[in-house]
Design a protein around this motif. Sequence first.
Motif, mmCIF file in Angstrom:
data_model
loop_
_atom_site.group_PDB
_atom_site.id
_atom_site.type_symbol
_atom_site.label_atom_id
_atom_site.label_comp_id
_atom_site.label_asym_id
_atom_site.label_seq_id
_atom_site.Cartn_x
_atom_site.Cartn_y
_atom_site.Cartn_z
ATOM 1 N N ALA A 20 8.598 0.271 -7.088
ATOM 2 C CA ALA A 20 7.588 -0.060 -6.089
ATOM 3 C C ALA A 20 8.118 -0.951 -4.970
ATOM 4 N N LYS A 21 9.084 -1.787 -5.254
ATOM 5 C CA LYS A 21 9.530 -2.741 -4.241
ATOM 6 C C LYS A 21 10.431 -2.125 -3.176
ATOM 7 N N ASP A 22 11.131 -1.012 -3.514
ATOM 8 C CA ASP A 22 12.052 -0.445 -2.526
ATOM 9 C C ASP A 22 12.066 1.086 -2.485
ATOM 10 N N GLY A 23 11.282 1.742 -3.332
ATOM 11 C CA GLY A 23 11.189 3.193 -3.298
ATOM 12 C C GLY A 23 12.307 3.934 -3.999
ATOM 13 N N GLU A 24 13.179 3.243 -4.704
ATOM 14 C CA GLU A 24 14.270 3.923 -5.398
ATOM 15 C C GLU A 24 13.712 4.889 -6.443
ATOM 16 N N LEU A 25 14.261 6.125 -6.452
ATOM 17 C CA LEU A 25 13.843 7.113 -7.431
ATOM 18 C C LEU A 25 14.345 6.708 -8.814
ATOM 19 N N LEU A 26 13.425 6.539 -9.755
ATOM 20 C CA LEU A 26 13.783 6.130 -11.112
ATOM 21 C C LEU A 26 13.957 7.342 -12.033
ATOM 22 N N TRP A 27 13.022 8.277 -11.970
ATOM 23 C CA TRP A 27 13.113 9.488 -12.783
ATOM 24 C C TRP A 27 12.053 10.487 -12.328
ATOM 25 N N GLN A 28 12.168 11.721 -12.779
ATOM 26 C CA GLN A 28 11.157 12.742 -12.508
ATOM 27 C C GLN A 28 10.960 13.592 -13.746
ATOM 28 N N ASP A 58 3.068 -2.778 8.586
ATOM 29 C CA ASP A 58 4.444 -2.341 8.815
ATOM 30 C C ASP A 58 4.928 -1.495 7.638
ATOM 31 N N ILE A 59 5.771 -0.512 7.931
ATOM 32 C CA ILE A 59 6.358 0.301 6.860
ATOM 33 C C ILE A 59 7.458 -0.499 6.176
ATOM 34 N N VAL A 60 7.333 -0.675 4.870
ATOM 35 C CA VAL A 60 8.315 -1.419 4.072
ATOM 36 C C VAL A 60 9.462 -0.494 3.663
ATOM 37 N N TRP A 61 9.107 0.716 3.195
ATOM 38 C CA TRP A 61 10.110 1.716 2.844
ATOM 39 C C TRP A 61 9.491 3.098 2.844
ATOM 40 N N GLU A 62 10.346 4.105 2.933
ATOM 41 C CA GLU A 62 9.942 5.497 2.791
ATOM 42 C C GLU A 62 10.945 6.205 1.886
ATOM 43 N N LYS A 63 10.430 7.154 1.125
ATOM 44 C CA LYS A 63 11.304 7.900 0.214
ATOM 45 C C LYS A 63 10.914 9.370 0.227
ATOM 46 N N VAL A 106 0.867 -1.176 0.000
ATOM 47 C CA VAL A 106 0.000 0.000 0.000
ATOM 48 C C VAL A 106 0.904 1.227 0.000
ATOM 49 N N ILE A 107 0.794 2.049 -1.031
ATOM 50 C CA ILE A 107 1.677 3.207 -1.169
ATOM 51 C C ILE A 107 0.835 4.482 -1.140
ATOM 52 N N VAL A 108 1.282 5.450 -0.331
ATOM 53 C CA VAL A 108 0.541 6.705 -0.208
ATOM 54 C C VAL A 108 1.535 7.857 -0.160
ATOM 55 N N LEU A 109 1.102 9.022 -0.656
ATOM 56 C CA LEU A 109 1.914 10.230 -0.577
ATOM 57 C C LEU A 109 1.630 10.893 0.759
ATOM 58 N N SER A 110 2.582 10.813 1.679
ATOM 59 C CA SER A 110 2.452 11.370 3.020
ATOM 60 C C SER A 110 2.873 12.838 3.031
ATOM 61 N N PRO A 111 2.621 13.552 4.146
ATOM 62 C CA PRO A 111 3.120 14.928 4.255
ATOM 63 C C PRO A 111 4.645 14.985 4.176
ATOM 64 N N ASN A 112 5.173 16.203 3.969
ATOM 65 C CA ASN A 112 6.611 16.419 3.881
ATOM 66 C C ASN A 112 7.217 15.778 2.642
ATOM 67 N N ARG A 113 6.390 15.686 1.551
ATOM 68 C CA ARG A 113 6.857 15.118 0.279
ATOM 69 C C ARG A 113 7.425 13.710 0.479
ATOM 70 N N MET A 114 6.795 12.951 1.350
ATOM 71 C CA MET A 114 7.272 11.618 1.683
ATOM 72 C C MET A 114 6.368 10.556 1.048
ATOM 73 N N ALA A 115 6.975 9.631 0.305
ATOM 74 C CA ALA A 115 6.244 8.460 -0.193
ATOM 75 C C ALA A 115 6.443 7.342 0.819
ATOM 76 N N THR A 116 5.332 6.740 1.262
ATOM 77 C CA THR A 116 5.403 5.702 2.285
ATOM 78 C C THR A 116 4.754 4.425 1.768
ATOM 79 N N CYS A 117 5.446 3.311 1.913
ATOM 80 C CA CYS A 117 4.950 2.010 1.478
ATOM 81 C C CYS A 117 4.722 1.126 2.705
ATOM 82 N N PHE A 118 3.506 0.575 2.825
ATOM 83 C CA PHE A 118 3.128 -0.289 3.935
ATOM 84 C C PHE A 118 2.940 -1.721 3.441
ATOM 85 N N ASP A 119 3.197 -2.666 4.321
ATOM 86 C CA ASP A 119 2.850 -4.056 4.060
ATOM 87 C C ASP A 119 1.343 -4.189 4.236
#
Length: 487
Positions: free
Chosen positions: A230-238, A191-196, A173-186
């Motif tokens: 999606a699996k680890d939050g690594e930035l691919l491009w913008q 549980d938080i899997v990763w944050e970016k 489950v991935i959501v755009l959190s405050p502070n420009r934070m991407a958060t991924c939950f199991d």
Amino acid sequence: MFSCRLILITLVLVSGSSIVVADWPFWRGPDQTGYVSCGPLVRELPTAGLAPLWQFGPILGGDSGGWSSPVIADGCVFTYSHTKVKNSDEDLEEEKFPWLSPDKRVGMSDEEYEAYEVKRRDENERQAKAYRFEERLVCLDLISGEVKWDHRRDTVYTRFTQSSTPAVADGRVIVLSPNRMATCFDGKTGDIVWEKRLPGDFRDEFYSSSFVITGDTALVACGPVIALRAKDGELLWQGDTPLDYQSQSSPVVWQSSQGAVVISNTENGRTEAYQVADGRKLWSIDTGASQSTPIVTGDLLLTYGGSRKSGLTAYSLASPSLEPEKLWAFQGAADQGSSPVVMGNFAFVQGDKRLAKVDLESGKAVWQETLKTSNPRYTSLIAAGDQLLYGWEGLLAFDAVADDFSQLYDAEIASDGRLIGSADLRRELGLDQLSNEAGDLEKAEKTWQREAVDSGPVACITPAVSDGKIVLRLKEGIVCFDLNVSN
């Protein structure tokens, strides 16, 4: 070719033997068209109302909890909120610079409004120091409403409540959190899997854009379109939109013959496309679209503008490398934030109380009607089975297949959780009699506010539907109804 493709889609959607039950894992549903297939739904409600399958609360919505819509995946309902809790009973300074709706900005120049917004922003930031801010993601069982997990944590103030809708794929489950934070939950444990932390500065900015996931790429508009693994939050491009652009529209994915393409509305009324695999920009066109989310259906792109001049516009997607060709524009409705629905051969749009069914082949209205309701700005339609549904102040249902406008019911969510026809609830409360008696009109209005309005859905939040179960976010909770005919 175009006509044959649309007719085929319609046959699949309305044929009972071809129904495929789908989840609602993203903002705007499984295909990002606002539509989901399901079996026959009830076309009228019992006089006494329909009891909820379950209710959950408290979980605030609107300014006290945000405008994130629920999603449904893997037998679960996921709902995100961003809330504030006062730290003490100390009185706040009187608000001198409240938010001004567009109608209250009349007579102000752009420079005057910009100066006003600076003062409002400074005032809000001072007042925010009296609060603690929390983000919360709740996972509930779709059938029972049982809490699977409830993840809460302290977070930061944003100038407008963070309102991204979660996206669910492959158990994440991935959501755009405050502070420009991407958060991924199991999805199973919470549980938080990763944050970016996404690129760009942060002071109090907010973004309502929601993630969409295609393959192993998660895409969101946070200023520019941003792609993460999606699996680890690594930035691919913008993308190349400025980082400080306040993006509220969500991106959609076109599965072209040459690979996945992400399309997003962006600054200055433009719509742009990038190749998902490597972030190469393909094109950018002036569509007049604002905060709505575009739709891709087959080889057709639909955008919806904030003015009648742009309205609902269709473009042909021939090839990723070719700029889309404009086919037609329907100018019978417009809304800055409402997103359309596509069901088979037709699109449905709402704006300025106008509701229209538009033929995708010609761009002409099959029917158009003015809704008897207050002005429903920024609130999007959805469709399920053969019905069009609108969660505004209550729940409106329309026949989506009929060639003429046909409203099936106009319902409220009563204070005890029942989905009940507006007229039936008024009779039950004796409001018509009170309204006709001298001096009791105010009492009738207060009763209606308490028994229907305060317990109703939050404006600007869309319901989610799966297997005939509809989930609505209320001002202080979540409710689920089983709309299947068999029940």
